[in-house]
Write a protein that holds these residues in place. Structure first.
Motif, PDB file in Angstrom:
ATOM      1  N   ALA A  60       0.765  -1.108   0.126  1.00  0.00           N
ATOM      2  CA  ALA A  60       0.099  -0.164   0.051  1.00  0.00           C
ATOM      3  C   ALA A  60       0.807   1.270   0.000  1.00  0.00           C
ATOM      4  N   ALA A  61       0.688   2.098  -0.925  1.00  0.00           N
ATOM      5  CA  ALA A  61       1.198   3.340  -0.948  1.00  0.00           C
ATOM      6  C   ALA A  61       0.819   4.383   0.162  1.00  0.00           C
ATOM      7  N   SER A  62      -0.103   4.307   0.668  1.00  0.00           N
ATOM      8  CA  SER A  62      -0.542   5.219   1.614  1.00  0.00           C
ATOM      9  C   SER A  62      -1.642   4.571   2.625  1.00  0.00           C
ATOM     10  N   PRO A  63      -1.591   4.902   3.801  1.00  0.00           N
ATOM     11  CA  PRO A  63      -2.670   4.116   4.845  1.00  0.00           C
ATOM     12  C   PRO A  63      -4.059   4.155   4.387  1.00  0.00           C
ATOM     13  N   TYR A  64      -4.615   2.945   4.774  1.00  0.00           N
ATOM     14  CA  TYR A  64      -6.060   2.792   4.291  1.00  0.00           C
ATOM     15  C   TYR A  64      -6.329   2.406   2.815  1.00  0.00           C
ATOM     16  N   GLN A  65      -5.005   2.363   2.036  1.00  0.00           N
ATOM     17  CA  GLN A  65      -5.404   2.354   0.422  1.00  0.00           C
ATOM     18  C   GLN A  65      -5.767   0.821   0.342  1.00  0.00           C
ATOM     19  N   ALA A  66      -6.691   0.525  -0.476  1.00  0.00           N
ATOM     20  CA  ALA A  66      -6.954  -0.894  -0.986  1.00  0.00           C
ATOM     21  C   ALA A  66      -6.179  -1.327  -2.067  1.00  0.00           C
ATOM     22  N   VAL A  67      -5.678  -2.626  -1.574  1.00  0.00           N
ATOM     23  CA  VAL A  67      -4.968  -3.322  -2.451  1.00  0.00           C
ATOM     24  C   VAL A  67      -5.627  -4.586  -3.102  1.00  0.00           C
ATOM     25  N   PHE A  68      -5.244  -5.064  -4.069  1.00  0.00           N
ATOM     26  CA  PHE A  68      -6.000  -6.183  -4.950  1.00  0.00           C
ATOM     27  C   PHE A  68      -5.215  -7.380  -4.366  1.00  0.00           C
ATOM     28  N   VAL A  69      -5.913  -8.434  -3.858  1.00  0.00           N
ATOM     29  CA  VAL A  69      -5.435  -9.781  -3.409  1.00  0.00           C
ATOM     30  C   VAL A  69      -6.224 -10.820  -4.232  1.00  0.00           C
ATOM     31  N   ARG A  70      -5.688 -11.869  -4.103  1.00  0.00           N
ATOM     32  CA  ARG A  70      -6.036 -13.338  -4.517  1.00  0.00           C
ATOM     33  C   ARG A  70      -5.785 -14.189  -3.523  1.00  0.00           C
ATOM     34  N   LEU A  71      -6.602 -14.831  -2.953  1.00  0.00           N
ATOM     35  CA  LEU A  71      -6.360 -15.706  -1.693  1.00  0.00           C
ATOM     36  C   LEU A  71      -6.980 -17.229  -1.797  1.00  0.00           C
ATOM     37  N   ARG A  72      -6.466 -17.935  -0.991  1.00  0.00           N
ATOM     38  CA  ARG A  72      -6.851 -19.298  -1.240  1.00  0.00           C
ATOM     39  C   ARG A  72      -7.175 -19.614   0.260  1.00  0.00           C
ATOM     40  N   GLY A  73      -8.095 -20.220   0.910  1.00  0.00           N
ATOM     41  CA  GLY A  73      -8.347 -20.519   2.048  1.00  0.00           C
ATOM     42  C   GLY A  73      -9.955 -20.919   2.419  1.00  0.00           C
ATOM     43  N   VAL A  74     -10.454 -20.868   3.609  1.00  0.00           N
ATOM     44  CA  VAL A  74     -11.802 -21.224   3.950  1.00  0.00           C
ATOM     45  C   VAL A  74     -12.681 -20.151   4.552  1.00  0.00           C
ATOM     46  N   GLN A  85     -19.996 -12.028  12.412  1.00  0.00           N
ATOM     47  CA  GLN A  85     -19.089 -11.634  11.254  1.00  0.00           C
ATOM     48  C   GLN A  85     -18.699 -12.602  10.259  1.00  0.00           C
ATOM     49  N   ARG A  86     -18.476 -12.309   9.107  1.00  0.00           N
ATOM     50  CA  ARG A  86     -17.999 -13.313   8.200  1.00  0.00           C
ATOM     51  C   ARG A  86     -16.512 -13.175   8.082  1.00  0.00           C
ATOM     52  N   VAL A  87     -15.921 -14.395   8.185  1.00  0.00           N
ATOM     53  CA  VAL A  87     -14.474 -14.452   8.516  1.00  0.00           C
ATOM     54  C   VAL A  87     -13.907 -15.245   7.406  1.00  0.00           C
ATOM     55  N   PHE A  88     -12.561 -14.904   6.852  1.00  0.00           N
ATOM     56  CA  PHE A  88     -11.940 -15.932   5.884  1.00  0.00           C
ATOM     57  C   PHE A  88     -10.499 -16.363   6.667  1.00  0.00           C
ATOM     58  N   GLN A  89     -10.228 -17.694   6.560  1.00  0.00           N
ATOM     59  CA  GLN A  89      -8.945 -18.005   6.989  1.00  0.00           C
ATOM     60  C   GLN A  89      -8.058 -18.243   5.762  1.00  0.00           C
ATOM     61  N   VAL A  90      -7.069 -17.618   5.661  1.00  0.00           N
ATOM     62  CA  VAL A  90      -6.092 -17.677   4.810  1.00  0.00           C
ATOM     63  C   VAL A  90      -5.236 -18.945   4.801  1.00  0.00           C
TER      64      VAL A  90
END
Length: 127
Positions: A60-74, A85-90
């Protein structure tokens, strides 16, 4: 007959916890990670993963900037099955990079939450 029911129940439970690949925008603010799926822009998913958080801060170039991610998990939920709350375990980080122009267009840039100290501190021009 009972064995068949147990087998079907076990298969359903395994299917619910099968790893999946997701992609979207990620923001980490004060140690709390939030994931915004490109295909479900009104959803916020909590992600607690220190490795992903470290890669976010390097990207991230600055605080709170959204970055693109691709993740595999549950995918999962914390709390009640009727809410919570919905959660994602990476399990695997596939990609972390700056958001490209036009990427995930239905997901707005997340807005930073005011910190407790900053929200209650008055700033004087003399200080």
């Amino acid at each position: 007959m009972r064995a068949n029911r147990l087998l079907i129940l076990a298969a359903a439970l395994v299917a619910c916890h099968r790893p999946t690949e997701v992609h979207g925008l990620y923001v980490n603010q004060d140690g709390a990670g939030s994931f915004f799926p490109c295909d479900d822009p009104k959803t916020v998913v909590a992600v607690k993963d220190s490795v992903l958080a470290a890669r976010y801060h390097r990207t991230a170039a600055s605080p709170y900037q959204a970055v693109f991610v691709r993740l595999r998990g549950v995918n999962g939920h914390e709390g009640s099955i009727y809410g919570g709350q919905r959660v994602f375990q990476v399990q695997q980080i596939l990609e972390v990079r700056p958001r490209a122009s036009g990427e995930c267009p239905r997901v707005a840039q997340p807005v930073p939450l005011p910190s407790g100290d900053a929200a209650h501190t008055s700033h004087s021009p003399n200080h």
